[in-house]
Scaffold this active site. Structure first.
Site, mmCIF file in Angstrom:
data_model
loop_
_atom_site.group_PDB
_atom_site.id
_atom_site.type_symbol
_atom_site.label_atom_id
_atom_site.label_comp_id
_atom_site.label_asym_id
_atom_site.label_seq_id
_atom_site.Cartn_x
_atom_site.Cartn_y
_atom_site.Cartn_z
ATOM 1 N N GLN A 124 0.848 -1.191 0.000
ATOM 2 C CA GLN A 124 0.000 0.000 0.000
ATOM 3 C C GLN A 124 0.885 1.242 0.000
ATOM 4 O OE1 GLN A 124 -2.149 0.566 3.645
ATOM 5 N NE2 GLN A 124 -3.777 1.746 2.700
ATOM 6 N N GLU A 242 -9.150 -1.227 6.253
ATOM 7 C CA GLU A 242 -7.937 -1.340 7.055
ATOM 8 C C GLU A 242 -8.235 -1.127 8.531
ATOM 9 O OE1 GLU A 242 -3.369 0.415 7.008
ATOM 10 O OE2 GLU A 242 -4.960 1.621 6.138
#
Length: 384
Positions: A124, A242
């Site tokens: 990410q 997340e």
């Protein structure tokens, strides 16, 4: 609220329990991260072959079409088994849900199956050293070129970048834009020309995090996820998963185990006689109950087909505080040797990152204040 499992959910829990009991193995006893990742790929491939990765994804992409409740059940059984976390968890937990929500059918068909097997690991590319805790202050730019985009900038705290094939990259694609406007989400090939990866050694002695430098990295047009300039909307899905749907159910079960061991240790060594320690253990139990209540609320929302929203910041904040306070209490229970020996040493060191990883606690409080409580937005600092 009826928290009893249905017959089908009971069957899935038993199936998962049986498979995990027969197949879970310990990772190699080594500090070599490359060796651990290689083992992790093999372990995740076995999970995928048995249909235990991305179980809520459509079957055509390697999933089972499981419900949010079934996902939570499996995550709890997985944590309870003591199995190592899948090595491609950024792909499973962040990239996969983002692609399913905003990607094209072609993108899903290309990337999701290799995410499940860990054939291709993802990372990410969000945080930047100059943006601090304000992700929307990023300056990495994506410039239009023939056939796609040229991406230039720097990212930091990128887990497993040195092993990743692909990275979800948030970049500023509209010159002169500020804040959340004018961003795009692009999938960067991590071994493309112009990508440089520098590992960062953490306080635990590991080098899981990395700096990533991007120098005119070409990203083809078909690796744009969602519309150009709408990257913040797309990235918000990533961030919500997340903070609110991936780690909390697992951490709830993991911390149940931690707390049970601490209570047993305190009873055995007489720590309960210390009022401060007894109060801290009681607070730890209350924090666990609060996290469980947040998890049930998230689960109810997912069961209605709704995406997690800003309330995921509550979950992230609850978990960050809980894991840090529990780790501090553990060292008090264990006494002087607790900070020097055994698994609690690493847990205590790692817990210091809990209020930073996945968005700092300060950012979570701002989100709660502005987007849930309706408080005035914090003024953006003036440019210098």
């Amino acid at each position: 609220m009826d928290l009893a499992l249905s017959a089908a959910e009971e069957r899935l829990a038993q199936e998962a329990r049986t498979w995990l009991s027969a197949n879970v193995e310990a990772p190699p006893d080594t500090d070599d991260l490359a060796e651990l990742v290689a083992w992790g790929r093999r372990w995740q491939a076995r999970l995928a072959e048995a249909g235990w990765v991305g179980i809520n994804w459509p079957a055509e992409y390697g999933g089972r079409g499981a419900s949010p409740v079934e996902v939570a059940i499996f995550n709890a059984e997985y944590a309870r088994s003591g199995a190592a976390q899948p090595v491609n968890r950024v792909g499973i937990n962040l990239a996969g849900p983002t692609l399913l929500a905003h990607g094209t059918r072609e993108q899903c068909a290309r990337w999701l199956p290799t995410i499940t097997t860990a054939e291709e690991i993802w990372c990410q590319l969000f945080s930047e050293p100059g943006a601090g805790s304000d992700l929307t202050g990023l300056v990495t730019r994506a410039e239009r070129v023939e056939g796609g985009w040229a991406v230039t900038g720097q990212k930091v705290w990128t887990s497993y970048a040195q092993f990743a094939r692909w990275g979800l990259c948030l970049a500023r694609s509209e010159p002169g834009s500020e804040g959340p406007r004018g961003l795009s989400l692009l999938v960067v090939e991590m071994d493309a020309p112009g990508v440089e990866i520098r590992p960062l050694v953490q306080i635990t002695g590991e080098a899981e995090f990395n700096e990533v430098f991007l120098d005119g990295v070409f990203v083809p047009e078909d690796q744009l996820v969602g519309p150009p300039g709408q990257g913040w909307t797309v990235a918000s899905t990533t961030l919500a998963h997340e903070r609110g749907t991936n780690f909390p159910f697992k951490e709830e079960v993991v911390h149940e185990g931690y707390l049970a061991r601490l209570f047993a240790e305190a009873a055995a060594n007489g720590s309960f006689d210390d009022p401060a320690i007894a109060d801290a253990l009681a607070d730890a139990y209350v924090s666990l109950v609060v996290l469980r209540a947040h998890n049930w609320r998230t689960l109810s929302k997912l069961a209605r087909g709704e995406e997690p929203g800003p309330e995921s910041s509550w979950v992230k904040l609850t978990w960050s505080d809980m894991t840090q306070h529990l780790s501090d209490t553990a060292l008090d229970v264990l006494g002087p040797d607790g900070s020097l020996l055994g698994p609690w040493q690493r847990q205590w060191l790692w817990s210091k990152a809990a209020s930073i990883a996945g968005g700092t606690s300060e950012v979570q409080r701002n989100i709660i204040g502005e987007r849930i409580l309706g408080l005035p937005r914090e003024p953006r600092p003036l440019s210098t």
